[in-house]
Motif scaffolding. Structure first.
Motif, PDB file in Angstrom:
ATOM      1  N   LYS A   1     -61.855 -57.525  15.326  1.00  0.00           N
ATOM      2  CA  LYS A   1     -60.679 -57.277  14.495  1.00  0.00           C
ATOM      3  C   LYS A   1     -60.338 -55.791  14.502  1.00  0.00           C
ATOM      4  O   LYS A   1     -59.189 -55.401  14.386  1.00  0.00           O
ATOM      5  CB  LYS A   1     -61.008 -57.732  13.070  1.00  0.00           C
ATOM      6  N   TRP A   2     -61.369 -55.004  14.627  1.00  0.00           N
ATOM      7  CA  TRP A   2     -61.156 -53.550  14.713  1.00  0.00           C
ATOM      8  C   TRP A   2     -62.375 -52.943  15.410  1.00  0.00           C
ATOM      9  O   TRP A   2     -63.504 -53.389  15.174  1.00  0.00           O
ATOM     10  CB  TRP A   2     -61.008 -52.950  13.303  1.00  0.00           C
ATOM     11  N   VAL A   3     -62.132 -51.971  16.294  1.00  0.00           N
ATOM     12  CA  VAL A   3     -63.232 -51.249  16.942  1.00  0.00           C
ATOM     13  C   VAL A   3     -63.077 -49.775  16.597  1.00  0.00           C
ATOM     14  O   VAL A   3     -62.029 -49.173  16.873  1.00  0.00           O
ATOM     15  CB  VAL A   3     -63.187 -51.401  18.480  1.00  0.00           C
ATOM     16  N   GLY A   4     -64.083 -49.188  15.986  1.00  0.00           N
ATOM     17  CA  GLY A   4     -64.010 -47.763  15.633  1.00  0.00           C
ATOM     18  C   GLY A   4     -65.226 -47.025  16.169  1.00  0.00           C
ATOM     19  O   GLY A   4     -66.301 -47.604  16.343  1.00  0.00           O
ATOM     20  N   GLU A   5     -65.041 -45.747  16.461  1.00  0.00           N
ATOM     21  CA  GLU A   5     -66.186 -44.924  16.870  1.00  0.00           C
ATOM     22  C   GLU A   5     -66.295 -43.761  15.881  1.00  0.00           C
ATOM     23  O   GLU A   5     -65.288 -43.105  15.573  1.00  0.00           O
ATOM     24  CB  GLU A   5     -65.977 -44.409  18.301  1.00  0.00           C
ATOM     25  N   ILE A   6     -67.502 -43.511  15.399  1.00  0.00           N
ATOM     26  CA  ILE A   6     -67.672 -42.456  14.384  1.00  0.00           C
ATOM     27  C   ILE A   6     -68.144 -41.184  15.078  1.00  0.00           C
ATOM     28  O   ILE A   6     -69.301 -41.080  15.484  1.00  0.00           O
ATOM     29  CB  ILE A   6     -68.673 -42.883  13.284  1.00  0.00           C
TER      30      ILE A   6
ATOM     31  N   VAL B   1     -66.022 -56.749  13.129  1.00  0.00           N
ATOM     32  CA  VAL B   1     -65.647 -55.349  13.335  1.00  0.00           C
ATOM     33  C   VAL B   1     -66.759 -54.693  14.141  1.00  0.00           C
ATOM     34  O   VAL B   1     -67.939 -55.013  13.962  1.00  0.00           O
ATOM     35  CB  VAL B   1     -65.483 -54.641  11.969  1.00  0.00           C
ATOM     36  N   VAL B   2     -66.381 -53.801  15.045  1.00  0.00           N
ATOM     37  CA  VAL B   2     -67.373 -53.068  15.844  1.00  0.00           C
ATOM     38  C   VAL B   2     -67.311 -51.595  15.465  1.00  0.00           C
ATOM     39  O   VAL B   2     -66.222 -51.012  15.430  1.00  0.00           O
ATOM     40  CB  VAL B   2     -67.070 -53.233  17.354  1.00  0.00           C
TER      41      VAL B   2
END
Ligand SMILES: Cc1ncc(C[n+]2csc(CCOP(=O)(O)OP(=O)(O)O)c2C)c(N)n1
Length: 548
Positions: free
Chosen positions: A124-129, A154-155
């Motif tokens: 649904k959403w892929v984010g990188e911190i 979510v990734v």
């Protein structure tokens, strides 16, 4: 000052996480280290697909995001099997992936993948911190996205050096699930549509239900004399022995029920998308304009009108919709109609197991034994294969949260889901159905069941073939067997080698004793049932299919 790893774990704790599944990797050692000092259970799995499926099952059975942690590249790709299940099934889940260090990005460094490109279709959403100070912001958003509207996976990817960097960050706070409710005018419109309808039917599906919502819906169905079907692999949403239950709207639907849905003048689609499998390949409702008056209730407005154009679209969670139903009063006093009674009777006949079949083991009596000897709250898990028909058609689900099965038709799901279910509900019996093909896809998680001492019972229904595909093959290319035969291990010996209990059933009458011994063992157990490959469906043999 805290490390990124410590901030991740702090954010999980703030959001009420009690358990994570993982396969470790050097890419996220700092998170593993921070978990060392917490009371969060770390469930160590044997393959990332199984780990992600466990997280899916936690999400499925609690409504809260299941948490999974894997390493980059190969770990992430293995986990994608579970990610896809959570996507198609609308299950809240968060997958954390270790990532290469920030100054090596975009060089195709060791095991490097750009997940925002790779997983956009299935998460649904892929984010990188990139900055540890932003961990509370990203994790909070992950919980919000995973649980709101149509839930999903979510990734979040975690560059290795970001996890060891020390910083000061705000404290994370627990997430609040975002609710959506039906409006009073919509409930009024619904009341009018029901009053006008002569042949209504409700089909329940999707997620964001609760035990209370299931009860509230049942009472509504009684008051309005509404026949109720359950969508594919969502059978636990309505008591199958209730007089309003009309049957499973899934693969191999009761033809009488399919006819009743086609001939209905009002269909209430509640919580589900009514996708390809429940809709019998988009034939029960016409796309985009169904013949029947359609009321579609779904937590996310973007689904409403996407495939089917509803006459009344209600953006609400099934739980809030079910609560609002309590305000509706029927035009006539309750009386079960002949139609509702006929539909329930048809379901009871349809779900009565056959006495006979080819070979020495008859699955009909095996199912009858299971039905008579398991409690209402027993949880059943399965993956994909023709064996699942025995469970879906002949088990009469009676209680919410007793089913963990992927509508995506992913093989290998049953065992990891059973492991996850037993961890959540240690006091309940958990039974996994698997085919010989299905079991071997994630059979290594039997070691996880042994490690955590989880006394699940796995029935491996062994017919020596990838049966579903052989069935299609014999229909489309009769007699031309290609790619569907299997050579199997001794599954009972497999169970014992892993430290569990093993049984082999070669005759129907051996099942009862094997089942009892498996129970008494108190260990994770496998009961291998040798099924004649001819017994490919409850009613037709492989040869009959081959010969048309
Ligand atoms: C991960 C995955 N791979 C392949 C398939 C295609 N497929 C669907 S059912 C099936 C065979 C299942 O075999 P088995 O578990 O032995 O059960 P049976 O049909 O023989 O009862 C296959 C290969 C799938 N659905 N999922």
């Amino acid at each position: 000052m805290k490390t990124g790893g410590e901030l991740i774990v702090e954010a999980l704790k703030a959001n009420g996480v009690r358990r994570v599944s993982c396969v470790p990797g050097e890419s996220y050692l700092a998170v593993l280290d921070a978990l060392h000092d917490t009371d969060i259970d770390v469930v160590v799995c044997r393959q990332e697909g199984g780990a992600a499926m466990m997280a899916d099952a936690w999400g499925r059975l609690t409504g809260e995001p299941g948490i999974c942690m894997v390493t980059r590249g190969p770990g992430a790709m293995n986990a994608s099997a579970g990610l896809h299940i959570a996507r198609q099934d609308s299950i809240p889940m968060i997958l954390f992936i270790g990532q290469v260090q920030r100054d090596a990005r975009e060089r195709e460094a060791f095991q490097e993948i750009e997940y925002r490109r790779a997983f956009t279709e299935i998460a649904k959403w892929v984010g990188e911190i990139d900055d540890p100070t932003r961990i509370p912001e990203f994790v909070t958003r992950a919980f919000a996205v995973a649980t709101s509207g149509r839930p999903g996976p979510v990734v979040l990817t975690l560059p290795e050096d970001m996890l060891t960097q020390k910083t000061e960050a705000v404290s994370a706070k627990p997430y609040q699930p975002v609710e959506s409710h039906p409006g009073p005018s919509q409930m009024q419109a619904l009341e009018q549509l029901i009053a006008k309808a002569e042949r209504p039917i409700a089909i329940l599906g999707g997620t964001r239900w609760s035990e209370q919502a299931v009860r509230q819906f049942q009472s509504f169905a009684e008051r309005f004399d509404l026949p109720v079907g359950c969508s594919f692999r969502r059978q636990m949403l309505f008591d199958h022995l209730h007089p309003n239950y009309a049957g499973d709207v899934g693969i191999g639907i009761n033809p009488a029920l399919a006819k009743d849905i086609r001939e209905a003048d009002l269909v209430l689609l509640i919580g589900g998308r009514f996708s390809e499998m429940p809709s019998s390949g988009y034939t029960l409702l016409e796309v985009p304009y169904p013949q029947q008056t359609l009321v579609h209730v779904y937590p996310d407005p973007s689904e409403l009108g996407r495939v089917y154009r509803p006459d009344l679209a209600i953006a609400a969670t099934p739980a809030n919709f079910a609560a609002a139903l309590e305000t509706l009063t029927p035009a006539h006093p309750h009386r079960q109609s002949e139609r509702t009674a006929r539909m329930h009777h048809s379901y009871l006949t349809w779900s009565t197991p056959p006495e006979t079949g080819p070979g020495d083991v008859q699955m009909g009596p095996v199912m009858r034994h299971i039905e008579a000897n398991t409690a209402k709250d027993t949880i059943f898990a399965n993956g994909a294969g023709n064996y699942a028909t025995w469970l879906h058609r002949f088990h009469r689900f009676q209680q919410f949260n007793t089913q963990a099965a992927p509508t995506s038709g992913s093989m290998g799901y049953g065992l990891p889901a059973a492991v996850a279910a037993k961890q959540l509900f240690p006091e309940r019996e958990v039974i996994c159905f698997a085919g010989d093909g299905c079991f071997m896809m994630h059979g290594q998680e039997f070691a996880t069941a042994v490690r955590y001492n989880l006394a699940i019972i796995t029935l491996v229904i062994n017919n020596g073939i990838y049966g579903t595909i052989r069935m299609h093959q014999e229909r489309e290319y009769p007699g031309r067997v290609s790619g569907t035969d299997l050579t199997n291990p001794d599954f009972a010996a497999f169970a014992r080698a892993y430290g569990g209990h093993g049984e082999l059933v070669e005759k129907t009458e051996e099942f009862a004793g094997a089942f009892e011994r498996a129970r008494q063992s108190g260990k994770p157990s496998i009961i291998e049932i040798r099924l004649d490959p001819e017994a490919i469906t409850p009613t037709r043999t492989l040869s009959q299919i081959r010969h048309g």
